[in-house]
Design a protein around this motif. Sequence first.
Motif, PDB file in Angstrom:
ATOM      1  N   LEU A  11       0.841  -1.187   0.000  1.00 41.44           N
ATOM      2  CA  LEU A  11       0.000   0.000   0.000  1.00 41.44           C
ATOM      3  C   LEU A  11       0.878   1.240   0.000  1.00 41.44           C
ATOM      4  CD1 LEU A  11      -2.805   1.388   0.454  1.00 41.44           C
ATOM      5  CD2 LEU A  11      -2.410   1.095   2.911  1.00 41.44           C
ATOM      6  N   LYS A  12       0.642   2.113  -0.986  1.00 40.54           N
ATOM      7  CA  LYS A  12       1.379   3.383  -1.014  1.00 40.54           C
ATOM      8  C   LYS A  12       0.446   4.491  -0.539  1.00 40.54           C
ATOM      9  CE  LYS A  12       3.661   7.019  -1.693  1.00 40.54           C
ATOM     10  NZ  LYS A  12       3.709   7.969  -2.776  1.00 40.54           N
ATOM     11  N   ILE A  13       0.858   5.148   0.530  1.00 42.29           N
ATOM     12  CA  ILE A  13       0.065   6.270   1.047  1.00 42.29           C
ATOM     13  C   ILE A  13       0.911   7.530   0.889  1.00 42.29           C
ATOM     14  CG2 ILE A  13      -1.122   7.237   3.045  1.00 42.29           C
ATOM     15  CD1 ILE A  13      -1.129   4.426   4.283  1.00 42.29           C
ATOM     16  N   SER A  14       0.372   8.532   0.224  1.00 41.23           N
ATOM     17  CA  SER A  14       1.155   9.762   0.066  1.00 41.23           C
ATOM     18  C   SER A  14       1.109  10.547   1.364  1.00 41.23           C
ATOM     19  CB  SER A  14       0.603  10.600  -1.084  1.00 41.23           C
ATOM     20  OG  SER A  14      -0.604  11.180  -0.686  1.00 41.23           O
ATOM     21  N   GLY A  15       2.089  11.395   1.542  1.00 35.88           N
ATOM     22  CA  GLY A  15       2.102  12.247   2.722  1.00 35.88           C
ATOM     23  C   GLY A  15       0.868  13.132   2.759  1.00 35.88           C
ATOM     24  N   GLU A  16       0.499  13.622   1.570  1.00 38.56           N
ATOM     25  CA  GLU A  16      -0.664  14.526   1.481  1.00 38.56           C
ATOM     26  C   GLU A  16      -1.937  13.878   2.016  1.00 38.56           C
ATOM     27  OE1 GLU A  16      -1.161  15.956  -2.472  1.00 38.56           O
ATOM     28  OE2 GLU A  16       0.491  17.383  -2.279  1.00 38.56           O
ATOM     29  N   THR A 141      11.492   9.146  -5.707  1.00 38.25           N
ATOM     30  CA  THR A 141      10.265   9.514  -4.996  1.00 38.25           C
ATOM     31  C   THR A 141       9.806   8.305  -4.186  1.00 38.25           C
ATOM     32  OG1 THR A 141       8.858   8.643  -6.706  1.00 38.25           O
ATOM     33  CG2 THR A 141       9.491  10.954  -6.917  1.00 38.25           C
ATOM     34  N   THR A 142       8.818   8.533  -3.360  1.00 38.72           N
ATOM     35  CA  THR A 142       8.292   7.400  -2.597  1.00 38.72           C
ATOM     36  C   THR A 142       7.434   6.490  -3.489  1.00 38.72           C
ATOM     37  OG1 THR A 142       6.550   8.844  -1.789  1.00 38.72           O
ATOM     38  CG2 THR A 142       8.419   8.472  -0.328  1.00 38.72           C
ATOM     39  N   ASP A 143       6.991   6.987  -4.640  1.00 40.21           N
ATOM     40  CA  ASP A 143       6.307   6.094  -5.592  1.00 40.21           C
ATOM     41  C   ASP A 143       7.306   5.055  -6.109  1.00 40.21           C
ATOM     42  OD1 ASP A 143       3.849   7.207  -5.368  1.00 40.21           O
ATOM     43  OD2 ASP A 143       3.917   8.324  -7.247  1.00 40.21           O
TER      44      ASP A 143
HETATM   45  N1  UDP Z   1      12.641  11.366  -1.512  1.00 37.44           N
HETATM   46  C1  UDP Z   1      13.899  11.034  -2.011  1.00 37.44           C
HETATM   47  N2  UDP Z   1      14.168   9.737  -2.345  1.00 37.44           N
HETATM   48  C2  UDP Z   1      13.251   8.748  -2.238  1.00 37.44           C
HETATM   49  C3  UDP Z   1      11.964   9.081  -1.753  1.00 37.44           C
HETATM   50  C4  UDP Z   1      11.684  10.391  -1.394  1.00 37.44           C
HETATM   51  O1  UDP Z   1      14.754  11.889  -2.141  1.00 37.44           O
HETATM   52  O2  UDP Z   1      13.574   7.574  -2.541  1.00 37.44           O
HETATM   53  C5  UDP Z   1      12.362  12.748  -1.062  1.00 37.44           C
HETATM   54  C6  UDP Z   1      11.965  13.724  -2.177  1.00 37.44           C
HETATM   55  O3  UDP Z   1      12.556  14.969  -1.884  1.00 37.44           O
HETATM   56  C7  UDP Z   1      10.460  13.835  -2.016  1.00 37.44           C
HETATM   57  C8  UDP Z   1      10.280  13.687  -0.502  1.00 37.44           C
HETATM   58  O4  UDP Z   1      11.296  12.745  -0.138  1.00 37.44           O
HETATM   59  O5  UDP Z   1       9.989  15.083  -2.448  1.00 37.44           O
HETATM   60  C9  UDP Z   1       8.919  13.192  -0.057  1.00 37.44           C
HETATM   61  O6  UDP Z   1       8.512  12.072  -0.814  1.00 37.44           O
HETATM   62  P1  UDP Z   1       7.321  12.137  -1.878  1.00 37.44           P
HETATM   63  O7  UDP Z   1       7.284  13.489  -2.515  1.00 37.44           O
HETATM   64  O8  UDP Z   1       7.447  10.962  -2.783  1.00 37.44           O
HETATM   65  O9  UDP Z   1       6.093  11.977  -0.930  1.00 37.44           O
HETATM   66  P2  UDP Z   1       4.530  11.953  -1.285  1.00 37.44           P
HETATM   67  O10 UDP Z   1       4.305  12.750  -2.541  1.00 37.44           O
HETATM   68  O11 UDP Z   1       4.147  10.530  -1.490  1.00 37.44           O
HETATM   69  O12 UDP Z   1       3.897  12.528  -0.071  1.00 37.44           O
END
Ligand code: UDP
Length: 243
Positions: A11-16, A141-143
């Motif tokens: 499960l991928k949960i975004s921070g938002e 990214t976390t994706d």
């Molecule tokens: N990030 C990174 N490497 C990774 C995963 C995340 O550098 O393998 C950093 C990147 O700066 C990103 C931040 O962590 O903007 C937060 O992750 P992400 O934007 O993917 O979070 P989400 O959009 O899911 O909330």
Amino acid sequence: MNQPIYKRILLKISGEALMGERGYGIDPSVLNRLADEIKEVHELGVQVGIVIGGGNIYRGVDAVAEGIDKVVGDQMGMLATVINALALQNVLEKKGVMTRLQTAIVMEQIAEPFIRRRAIRHLEKGRVVIFAAGTGNPYFTTDTAAALRAVEIKADVILKGTRVDGVYDSDPEKNPSAVKFEQISYLDILKLDLKVMDLTAITLCRENSLPIIVFNMNVPGNLKRIVLGENVGTRVYHENEIS
Ligand code: UDP
């Protein structure tokens, strides 16, 4: 239909997703509901791995705008995911769900380091495993972390929880006549340049034929419906697969 169709999910949960209506940080009521939903599918006997984002606290791109080096900003972003992961772990444990937190950046005082075989063992023992600190590398990214961990732990599917119902031909939050896909291939996502996940994540899923389901995490019960085989959200599949 009360038998899960998946044995192991990522499960991928975004921070938002954690900030709810707030502009920043974590909304405890949202966190609480998410934890209930995770508990529900866990109780069905599904093995659950979770990758959590950090965008509700910090994003690498913000850092660049503020004059901080990209790599340092990304490191700050990765640490933000650890804050979210600690919060989620705590809420899950309070609800009686056994968890383990593994981080891609070593911080042994608060979490285990990511060790693939150990993560799989935890899952087999029925512990929810939360993977934090993304891939541990800047420029990702976390994706992509979700795609990577899903492939590594041999998950059956990635469930990407978002604020919209699935994949649309344009942004439904901006364009009211946007059309939703019931299903779509990785290749079409790449061709149409749809912002489902970043290209690295999509490519990794495609190369490993790992299906993705994009769904609205804000609709209570969606996670369970998907796990029980209902058609919720958009399914992303390999073009060679007969859909
Ligand atoms: N990030 C990174 N490497 C990774 C995963 C995340 O550098 O393998 C950093 C990147 O700066 C990103 C931040 O962590 O903007 C937060 O992750 P992400 O934007 O993917 O979070 P989400 O959009 O899911 O909330």
